[in-house]
Write a protein that holds these residues in place. Sequence first.
Motif, PDB file in Angstrom:
ATOM      1  N   ASP A 595       0.790  -1.122   0.095  1.00 59.96           N
ATOM      2  CA  ASP A 595       0.193  -0.008  -0.119  1.00 59.96           C
ATOM      3  C   ASP A 595       0.887   1.371  -0.054  1.00 59.96           C
ATOM      4  O   ASP A 595       1.925   1.079   0.546  1.00 59.96           O
ATOM      5  CB  ASP A 595      -0.909   0.188   1.354  1.00 59.96           C
ATOM      6  CG  ASP A 595      -2.021  -1.048   1.022  1.00 59.96           C
ATOM      7  OD1 ASP A 595      -2.211  -1.385   0.075  1.00 59.96           O
ATOM      8  OD2 ASP A 595      -2.930  -1.007   2.309  1.00 59.96           O
ATOM      9  N   TYR A 601      -5.511   2.654   6.512  1.00 59.92           N
ATOM     10  CA  TYR A 601      -6.988   2.666   6.855  1.00 59.92           C
ATOM     11  C   TYR A 601      -6.961   2.895   8.355  1.00 59.92           C
ATOM     12  O   TYR A 601      -6.187   2.064   8.968  1.00 59.92           O
ATOM     13  CB  TYR A 601      -7.474   1.200   6.464  1.00 59.92           C
ATOM     14  CG  TYR A 601      -7.684   0.864   5.054  1.00 59.92           C
ATOM     15  CD1 TYR A 601      -8.598   1.356   4.264  1.00 59.92           C
ATOM     16  CD2 TYR A 601      -6.296   0.187   4.295  1.00 59.92           C
ATOM     17  CE1 TYR A 601      -8.671   1.032   2.898  1.00 59.92           C
ATOM     18  CE2 TYR A 601      -6.420  -0.087   3.093  1.00 59.92           C
ATOM     19  CZ  TYR A 601      -7.539   0.254   2.462  1.00 59.92           C
ATOM     20  OH  TYR A 601      -7.423  -0.073   1.176  1.00 59.92           O
ATOM     21  N   ARG A 647     -13.148  -4.199   2.016  1.00 57.25           N
ATOM     22  CA  ARG A 647     -12.979  -2.729   1.522  1.00 57.25           C
ATOM     23  C   ARG A 647     -11.663  -2.748   0.794  1.00 57.25           C
ATOM     24  O   ARG A 647     -11.155  -2.250  -0.336  1.00 57.25           O
ATOM     25  CB  ARG A 647     -12.798  -1.848   2.742  1.00 57.25           C
ATOM     26  CG  ARG A 647     -12.322  -0.610   2.237  1.00 57.25           C
ATOM     27  CD  ARG A 647     -12.473   0.566   3.388  1.00 57.25           C
ATOM     28  NE  ARG A 647     -11.648   1.720   3.195  1.00 57.25           N
ATOM     29  CZ  ARG A 647     -11.504   2.889   3.929  1.00 57.25           C
ATOM     30  NH1 ARG A 647     -12.191   2.763   4.947  1.00 57.25           N
ATOM     31  NH2 ARG A 647     -10.763   3.687   3.707  1.00 57.25           N
ATOM     32  N   ARG A 648     -10.522  -3.568   1.560  1.00 53.41           N
ATOM     33  CA  ARG A 648      -9.180  -3.678   0.760  1.00 53.41           C
ATOM     34  C   ARG A 648      -9.182  -4.614  -0.256  1.00 53.41           C
ATOM     35  O   ARG A 648      -8.224  -4.655  -1.087  1.00 53.41           O
ATOM     36  CB  ARG A 648      -8.333  -3.683   2.165  1.00 53.41           C
ATOM     37  CG  ARG A 648      -6.666  -4.007   1.454  1.00 53.41           C
ATOM     38  CD  ARG A 648      -6.183  -2.713   0.802  1.00 53.41           C
ATOM     39  NE  ARG A 648      -5.007  -2.998   0.403  1.00 53.41           N
ATOM     40  CZ  ARG A 648      -4.596  -3.363  -0.742  1.00 53.41           C
ATOM     41  NH1 ARG A 648      -5.755  -4.007  -1.457  1.00 53.41           N
ATOM     42  NH2 ARG A 648      -3.399  -3.704  -1.036  1.00 53.41           N
ATOM     43  N   GLU A 690     -14.305  -1.390  10.556  1.00 57.32           N
ATOM     44  CA  GLU A 690     -13.145  -2.040  10.111  1.00 57.32           C
ATOM     45  C   GLU A 690     -12.175  -2.070  11.453  1.00 57.32           C
ATOM     46  O   GLU A 690     -12.104  -1.280  12.253  1.00 57.32           O
ATOM     47  CB  GLU A 690     -12.526  -0.934   9.231  1.00 57.32           C
ATOM     48  CG  GLU A 690     -12.978  -1.165   8.089  1.00 57.32           C
ATOM     49  CD  GLU A 690     -13.367   0.063   7.055  1.00 57.32           C
ATOM     50  OE1 GLU A 690     -12.681   1.047   7.269  1.00 57.32           O
ATOM     51  OE2 GLU A 690     -14.310  -0.046   6.297  1.00 57.32           O
TER      52      GLU A 690
END
Lengths: 881, 110
Positions: A595, A601, A647-648, A690
Motif C-alpha cells: 500500500d 486505513y 474494502r481492501r 473496520e
Amino acid sequence: MDAVARFFKKLWMLVTRERFHSELEEEIAFHREQQEKALQAEGMTPEEAQYAAKRQFGNAARLKEESLDTVGFRFESVFQDFRYGLRQLRSNPGFALTAIVILGLGIGASTAIFSAVSPILFEPLPYPQASRIMMIWYAGDDGSSVPQTFHTYREVAERSRSFDALAVMKPWQPTVVGADQPERIEGQQVSANYFRALGVSPALGRDFQAADDVFHGPKVVILSNGLWRRRYGGDSSIIGQPVRLDDSSYTVIGVMPRTFDNILAPTAEAWSPLQYDTGNITSIETREWGHHLRMVGRLRAGVSIEQARSDLDLIAHAPVAEFPRPSWVSLEHGFITNALQDDVTRGVKPALLSVLGAVLLVLLIACVNVTNLLLARGAQRRGEFAMRAALGAAPPRLIRQLLTESLLLAILGGAVGMVVAQFGVRALVALSPPELPRVNAIGVDRTVFAFALGVTALVGLVVGLIPALHVSRSEPHIGLQESSRRAAGGHQWTRRTLVVAEVALALVLLVSAGLLLHSLRRLFAIPPGFNSSHLLTMQVQTYGRRYDDDRVCHQFFAQAQDAVRQVPGVAAAAFTSQLPLSGDSDAYGVQFEGDNPQAAYPAFRYSVTPDYFETMSIPLRRGRLLDAHDGTDAPPVTLISESLAKRRFPDQDPIGKRVHIGGKVGGPMYTVVGVVGDVKQMSLALSESEAVYTTTEQWHWADGTLSLVVRTRGDAALTTAIKSAIWSVDKDQPVVRVATMDDLLAASAAQRRFVLILFEAFGLVALVLAATGIYGVLAGSVTERTREIGVRTALGASRGDIVALVVRQGMTLTGFGVVIGLSGAVAASQALVTLLFGVSQLDPVTYLGVIALLGGVSVVACWAPAWRAARVDPAITLRAE
Amino acid sequence: MGKTKSEILQGTLDLMVLKTLHAMGPLHGYGMARRIEQISEEVLELNQGTIYASLVRLLQKGWITAAWGTSENNRKARFYSITARGLRQLREQTENWERIAGVIGRVLQL
C-alpha cells in the motif's frame, strides 16, 4: 407628591375601612330619609316614597364598591375575590381537585424539564466571563474537529495575540494508594494555564506555574474538593505534603474550591502538569506530535471570536521556520474555534430542545383542558353571575373574580407542581444520558423557581381569560331567566374548538413519540455482531512498578482469566483491550504490504486473549481464529473484520496478506490468518466496523488495562465472585466499570432512549387529557340536549340512532383535531430529524398508527355519554318540560 | 316626569359639586343633590347616589373636606366644604369649561 400622599391615604384606609363603610352607609341612610320626607311632603304615601327614594338613589351596592375602589387598594377586593374563590373551590372539590392535579402535572413537568435544560442551554457556564472561553480544535480534512498536537499548541501559544491564557489537557487515571483500598480515579494532565483559562484558582495552596509544566518536572498535583475530603479527611495541612499516586510520590500544591464545576472533565478529581517535551519538535515519532490534546483558551478582553478566528487562520496558513510541521499537522484547513458553551452543548441541544418543546405542548394541553373545565363550570354558574351582575357587580368586577379564581387554581396547581418537579428532577437525573453535560447543576434553584412562578401566573391568566370573557359578554337577564337549566350555544362552540386543539396537540406529541419509538426499535434490531445476552463485562487495571514488565503483566491477566474460569456459573471468559459499545475507541492506521504509505486505513485495534471470539460469539468467516500458539515468540498474526476485508480486498482472498498495524515503519508485519464478523464498536447507529485483532502477547506492548468479558450460565449475580477471583491473584488491582453487555447496549442509545421515555410519558398524558376533554364536552352536550334526545326517541329514533348521533359528534371533533394536528406533527418531526434513525420523519406506519390510537381512544371517550343519551326516557324528559 | 332629561356629562358632576360647595358653603350630600336638581330645573337625570361617588373622589384628591355635624332637623349629617386646593381647581376647570363651551358653541353656529 400627590401620588405618594394618595398611597398613604389608601394605606390608612386599610385600617379605617370599617369606619369608611359605616360612615358611607350612615350618609346613604340619612339621604334616603330626607328624600322620603320630601317626597311624602309632596303627597306620596310612605310606601311610595320609600320606593321612589330608592330608585332615585340608584345602585347603593355599586356605589359602595366603587367608593372603596377609589379610596382603598384594589387588592382589598382581590382578597375578597380570593376568599370567595376558595369558597367556590371548596364547594365543588371534585372539579377543584381535577383542575389542580392537571395543572400541577403540567406545571411540574415543565418545571422539571426546564430545570434540566436551563443550566445547559440558558445559563452561562459557572466561570467568570464564561463567554470568553473558547475551544480550539484542529480542522480535519472532512471538516471534523480533531484534537491538537502538543507542538501545535506551543506554536499557537507563542504566535497568537488573541488569548489571555491557552491550555491543553488530556485524561489521566491515577490510582490513589493509601490506608484505604487502592482506588482508580479520573483526573486530567493539563498545561500550566488550564485553570487560568477557565478563570478559576485553587481554594487552598497555589495554581500550576510555568516551572511545574516542564519535561521531567516536579511531580505535583492539585486535588478536587471531593477527593481531598474523601481520601485526605479535608485536612488543610495537606498542602506541601506527599501523596502516593500510581506508585509515585506527588506533592499536593493545591485544592480546588468546592463550587468548582469542571465542565471539560466533570468526573476529574486530580490534576497534574502535562510535562511534555518542548525540545523534540523535529522528531516525528513522538507523542508530542500526536493528535490527542484538547485545547481551551480565554479570549483577551475586547477580542471578538471572529478576530480570534482570523488571527488563528493567519497562523495556520503562514508557517514559520521556528515551528516546522509534519505532513499530518499541516493545518491546511486551519482551526475550528467555538465558544465552550456551544462546544459542550452541541451534542445534546436537539434532544433537549425537543423535550422542552414537548413539555410545553403538554402544559398547553393541560391549560386547554382546565379552560374547558372552567367553561363547563361557568355554564353551571350562569345563574350566580347573573345574580351578582343584577345586584350591582360591574362586568370588570366579574372578570376579575373569574381571573382570581383561575389564578387561585394555578397557584394551588403550581404548589402541586413544585412537588412534582422535585420528584421529576430526581427521575430526570437518574434517566439522563451520560453525554448530558452539567448534570450536577440540575436542580430546583432560584431560576427554576422563578420559571415555575412565571408559568403559574401565566397559566392562571390564560385558563381564566376565555371563561371570563364569556361571562362578561352574557346578558344577565338571560342568565336569570334560564337559571342554570340550559346553557346558551356560544360557549359550547368554544369548548369544541378547545377540544379540537387538544386532539391536535396530542397528535403532535404522539406522532413524535411514535417516530422515536420506531427509531429505537430499528436501532436495536441492528445486530451488534456478537451475542449480548448473559455477557458480564468489567475493566481490570494494573498499577504498580512491577507491571511495567510486559511479562508480569501478561502473566497477571492469564492467571486472572484462569481464576475467573473456575468460578461456578462462568461458561467462558476472555480479555480484550477495548470493549464494544463501552465508549472505548482505540484506532490505528493499518497499512497492507504494497500500500501507499500515505493511505493507511484507520481500524479499531483489539488485543485479545484467544478465546475472546468464542466468549463473545463473534463468527469466523474465513481462515482460522487466534489460538494459544500465537504467543510472544510465534510469528505475528492477525484477524481482520469482514468490512475491512471487503474494502481492501473486494475480490481477493485476504488470508496470507501481510500488514503493518500502528504505522511504525520497520515494525513487525502481521499475517492475516482469518476474517471475523463485524462488531459495532462506537454505537449501533454508526457503521464503522473496520477492525484488526491480535493476541495480547503479540501486540507492540502489554496493555495495562484490559476489559474482561464473561459469558455466564443463567442469571446468577456473579460480579462479587468474579472480582474476588481476580483479587485472589493480586488483591491490589482495581476492577471497575462493571456492566452487563445488555446495559452497555442500552446505554449506547441512552440519549434517544431518554428523549423517547419523556415523549412517551408526555404523549400518554396528552392522550388521557384529550380523551377527558372529548368526554367532558360530549357529556355536557348530552345533558343539554336531553330534551332534544327525548323528542327524537319519542319520534321513533332507535337507541342505535342516538348512540350514533353522539359518537358522530365526538368523532367529528377528533377528525378536525387530527387534520389540524397532522400539519403540526409534520412540522414537529422536522425538529426531531437528528434523533431519528432508520425511519422517515413522515413514516406512514407511525402516522396511521397514531391516528388509529387517537380514534380508538376517542370512541371510548364518546361511549359513556352516548350510552347515557341512549337511555334517556322520552316520557320523563318531556314531562319535565 | 314627562320632561326629557339629559344625561350628565362624564366628569362634569365633580365640577358641579365643587361649584355648589363654593357658592353655598358647607352642605351635606342630600342638600347638594337637591340643590343641583333645583338649579338644573330637573333637566339633569341624576342618580342621586352618584353624588356620593363624586364626593369620595374629591375627598380623596383633597379638594374638599368633610366633617360630621347636625342637620337642619337635628340629625347627624356629614357636611362638606371646599378647600383652598379645591378652589384653585374650580377656577382652572371653570375657565377650561368656558373655553371649550365657547368653542363648541361657535362650531355649532356655523
